[in-house]
Each structure stands twice: as C-alpha cells, then as structure tokens.
Write a protein that holds these residues in place. Structure first.
Motif, PDB file in Angstrom:
ATOM      1  N   ALA A  15     -61.027  27.075 120.937  1.00  0.00           N
ATOM      2  CA  ALA A  15     -61.025  27.929 119.748  1.00  0.00           C
ATOM      3  C   ALA A  15     -59.696  27.906 118.985  1.00  0.00           C
ATOM      4  N   SER A  16     -58.795  26.994 119.306  1.00  0.00           N
ATOM      5  CA  SER A  16     -57.555  26.852 118.539  1.00  0.00           C
ATOM      6  C   SER A  16     -57.846  26.098 117.246  1.00  0.00           C
ATOM      7  N   SER A  17     -56.891  26.116 116.333  1.00  0.00           N
ATOM      8  CA  SER A  17     -57.055  25.429 115.056  1.00  0.00           C
ATOM      9  C   SER A  17     -56.010  24.317 114.966  1.00  0.00           C
ATOM     10  N   ASN A  18     -56.498  23.085 114.856  1.00  0.00           N
ATOM     11  CA  ASN A  18     -55.608  21.925 114.870  1.00  0.00           C
ATOM     12  C   ASN A  18     -55.988  20.904 113.815  1.00  0.00           C
ATOM     13  N   HIS A  19     -54.971  20.205 113.314  1.00  0.00           N
ATOM     14  CA  HIS A  19     -55.187  18.955 112.593  1.00  0.00           C
ATOM     15  C   HIS A  19     -55.321  17.903 113.687  1.00  0.00           C
ATOM     16  N   ILE A  20     -56.253  16.984 113.524  1.00  0.00           N
ATOM     17  CA  ILE A  20     -56.487  15.972 114.560  1.00  0.00           C
ATOM     18  C   ILE A  20     -56.523  14.600 113.894  1.00  0.00           C
ATOM     19  N   TRP A  21     -55.721  13.684 114.417  1.00  0.00           N
ATOM     20  CA  TRP A  21     -55.743  12.289 113.982  1.00  0.00           C
ATOM     21  C   TRP A  21     -56.231  11.465 115.158  1.00  0.00           C
ATOM     22  N   GLU A  22     -57.090  10.480 114.877  1.00  0.00           N
ATOM     23  CA  GLU A  22     -57.684   9.667 115.933  1.00  0.00           C
ATOM     24  C   GLU A  22     -57.747   8.201 115.532  1.00  0.00           C
ATOM     25  N   THR A  23     -57.671   7.343 116.525  1.00  0.00           N
ATOM     26  CA  THR A  23     -58.011   5.936 116.330  1.00  0.00           C
ATOM     27  C   THR A  23     -59.154   5.622 117.264  1.00  0.00           C
ATOM     28  N   ARG A  24     -60.077   4.823 116.752  1.00  0.00           N
ATOM     29  CA  ARG A  24     -61.234   4.381 117.525  1.00  0.00           C
ATOM     30  C   ARG A  24     -61.387   2.879 117.342  1.00  0.00           C
ATOM     31  N   ASN A  25     -62.000   2.235 118.327  1.00  0.00           N
ATOM     32  CA  ASN A  25     -62.251   0.805 118.184  1.00  0.00           C
ATOM     33  C   ASN A  25     -63.528   0.582 117.389  1.00  0.00           C
ATOM     34  N   ASN A  26     -63.919  -0.655 117.214  1.00  0.00           N
ATOM     35  CA  ASN A  26     -65.103  -0.982 116.402  1.00  0.00           C
ATOM     36  C   ASN A  26     -66.391  -0.402 116.972  1.00  0.00           C
ATOM     37  N   ASP A  27     -66.407  -0.135 118.272  1.00  0.00           N
ATOM     38  CA  ASP A  27     -67.585   0.450 118.906  1.00  0.00           C
ATOM     39  C   ASP A  27     -67.583   1.970 118.838  1.00  0.00           C
ATOM     40  N   GLY A  28     -66.552   2.549 118.256  1.00  0.00           N
ATOM     41  CA  GLY A  28     -66.459   3.991 118.138  1.00  0.00           C
ATOM     42  C   GLY A  28     -65.794   4.669 119.323  1.00  0.00           C
ATOM     43  N   ALA A  29     -65.330   3.900 120.292  1.00  0.00           N
ATOM     44  CA  ALA A  29     -64.674   4.496 121.459  1.00  0.00           C
ATOM     45  C   ALA A  29     -63.281   5.003 121.072  1.00  0.00           C
ATOM     46  N   LEU A  30     -62.941   6.173 121.551  1.00  0.00           N
ATOM     47  CA  LEU A  30     -61.648   6.778 121.255  1.00  0.00           C
ATOM     48  C   LEU A  30     -60.532   5.994 121.924  1.00  0.00           C
TER      49      LEU A  30
END
Length: 110
Positions: A15-30
C-alpha cells in the motif's frame, strides 16, 4: 532489445506509493526494477535479476529515473552493503534522514 518503462504503484501489495522503473526482455520477463517513494523521492528498492547483474541495468534505471524526477539515495544507516556500493558508484544526493522514526535513526540520535 530492452526497454525501460515507468509507472506508479505499491511495493508488492504494501500500500505504499512509488514511482517504478522497470526493464524487461523481449519475452516480457522482468530484468530489473527501481522503486522510488513518491513523497520523499527516496530509493526504496532496486533489484536486478541475478542472471543480468553487472550489465548496467541498475545504473540505466537510475539514470532514467533522475531524468524524470528528483531521486535520493536512502540514508547510509538504511542501506544494505550493496545499496551503499550502488550509491557510491552512481553518485547523487542522499535524502535527509529526518524525520524518521525507525529504530536505527532513533539509536543514532541518542
């Protein structure tokens, strides 16, 4: 090809509030993720898949985040050894540790 995306949300249901940045591969895996609190702009967590560590993903997320908003490292007393090494490697400012009511900060004040 890896793409960095951003969104807002909580940290895995807390329930916290965060900005989130992510990288994923071509298959969508984190591949990697960076959580920054929306109130103090403090790095709350950064994680890179063990198979992809040392490839620059954490730095790329940090640079993407700092290009969009202020980002501060956690106070030294709150950092893991890995988090401290990351802060030293990428540079940048540390969030003011006060006000903080955690046990570590209370102990430092005494």
């Amino acid at each position: 090809m890896l793409t960095i995306t951003s969104r807002t949300g909580d940290y895995y249901g807390d329930a916290s509030s965060n900005h989130i940045w992510e990288t994923r591969n071509n298959d969508g895996a984190l591949i990697a993720e960076l959580y920054v609190s929306t109130d103090r702009h403090e790095i709350m967590n950064i994680w890179v898949n063990p198979d992809h560590r040392g490839e620059g993903h954490a730095r790329a997320l940090y640079e993407a985040a700092t290009a969009q908003t202020e980002v501060f490292h956690a106070p030294t007393a709150h950092r893991t050894p890995e988090g401290n090494a990351f802060a030293e490697a990428v540079g940048g400012e540390t969030v003011d540790p006060y006000p903080c009511d955690c046990y570590t900060c209370d102990s430092l004040e005494d």
